[in-house]
Design a protein around this motif. Structure first.
Motif, short mmCIF file in Angstrom:
data_model
loop_
_atom_site.label_atom_id
_atom_site.label_comp_id
_atom_site.label_asym_id
_atom_site.label_seq_id
_atom_site.Cartn_x
_atom_site.Cartn_y
_atom_site.Cartn_z
N GLU A 1 -5.05 -6.24 -3.65
CA GLU A 1 -3.90 -5.58 -4.27
C GLU A 1 -3.39 -4.54 -3.29
O GLU A 1 -4.11 -3.62 -2.92
N LEU A 2 -2.13 -4.70 -2.85
CA LEU A 2 -1.54 -3.82 -1.86
C LEU A 2 -0.47 -2.94 -2.49
O LEU A 2 0.42 -3.44 -3.19
N LYS A 3 -0.54 -1.66 -2.26
CA LYS A 3 0.53 -0.73 -2.63
C LYS A 3 1.21 -0.35 -1.33
O LYS A 3 0.69 0.41 -0.52
N VAL A 4 2.38 -0.94 -1.09
CA VAL A 4 3.08 -0.81 0.19
C VAL A 4 3.87 0.50 0.22
O VAL A 4 4.44 0.92 -0.79
N LYS A 5 3.90 1.12 1.39
CA LYS A 5 4.70 2.32 1.56
C LYS A 5 6.17 1.97 1.29
O LYS A 5 6.66 0.93 1.73
N SER A 6 6.85 2.84 0.57
CA SER A 6 8.26 2.62 0.26
C SER A 6 9.05 2.42 1.55
O SER A 6 8.89 3.16 2.51
N GLY A 7 9.88 1.38 1.55
CA GLY A 7 10.68 1.06 2.72
C GLY A 7 9.99 0.13 3.71
O GLY A 7 10.60 -0.28 4.70
N SER A 8 8.73 -0.22 3.46
CA SER A 8 7.96 -1.07 4.38
C SER A 8 7.82 -2.52 3.90
O SER A 8 7.12 -3.30 4.52
N GLN A 9 8.48 -2.85 2.80
CA GLN A 9 8.31 -4.18 2.21
C GLN A 9 8.71 -5.29 3.17
O GLN A 9 7.95 -6.25 3.36
N ALA A 10 9.87 -5.21 3.78
CA ALA A 10 10.33 -6.27 4.69
C ALA A 10 9.40 -6.38 5.90
O ALA A 10 9.11 -7.49 6.36
N ASN A 11 8.92 -5.25 6.38
CA ASN A 11 8.01 -5.27 7.52
C ASN A 11 6.68 -5.91 7.15
O ASN A 11 6.10 -6.66 7.95
N LEU A 12 6.19 -5.64 5.94
CA LEU A 12 4.96 -6.28 5.48
C LEU A 12 5.13 -7.80 5.42
O LEU A 12 4.28 -8.55 5.91
N GLU A 13 6.21 -8.24 4.84
CA GLU A 13 6.45 -9.68 4.71
C GLU A 13 6.56 -10.34 6.08
O GLU A 13 6.00 -11.41 6.31
#
Length: 94
Positions: free
Chosen positions: A7-19
């Protein structure tokens, strides 16, 4: 079969970079491992910063071998650095 859910809680604004990191770096690295079965990155429909990483290996020992590789030590921090926090749970498929 051994299944790992992260379960990942991604830093706000980092979603596209994570994907992008998952597709271009993490998946390519993990899919070449012995015993690898599948990997999926799921994005929550309810919270744009919540993701679930689902990893499947033929057995727990194969997943542990992957974690011990230099390649894992290279690509996992790329994912981890984009997250506020994460939680890991392992399962045996019935």
């Amino acid at each position: 079969m051994f299944v790992l859910h992260v379960e990942l809680k991604v830093k706000s604004g980092s979603q596209a970079n994570l994907e992008k990191t998952f597709v271009e770096r993490f998946y390519r690295a993990i899919s070449a491992q012995s015993g690898f079965v599948a990997a999926e990155l799921l994005r929550s429909n309810d919270d744009e910063t919540s993701y679930r990483l689902c990893l499947s290996f033929d057995q727990w020992a194969s997943q542990q071998k992957w974690v011990a590789t230099d390649l894992h030590q290279e690509v996992w921090p790329l994912v981890e650095d984009l997250c506020e926090n994460y939680a890991v749970a392992g399962y045996t498929a019935i």
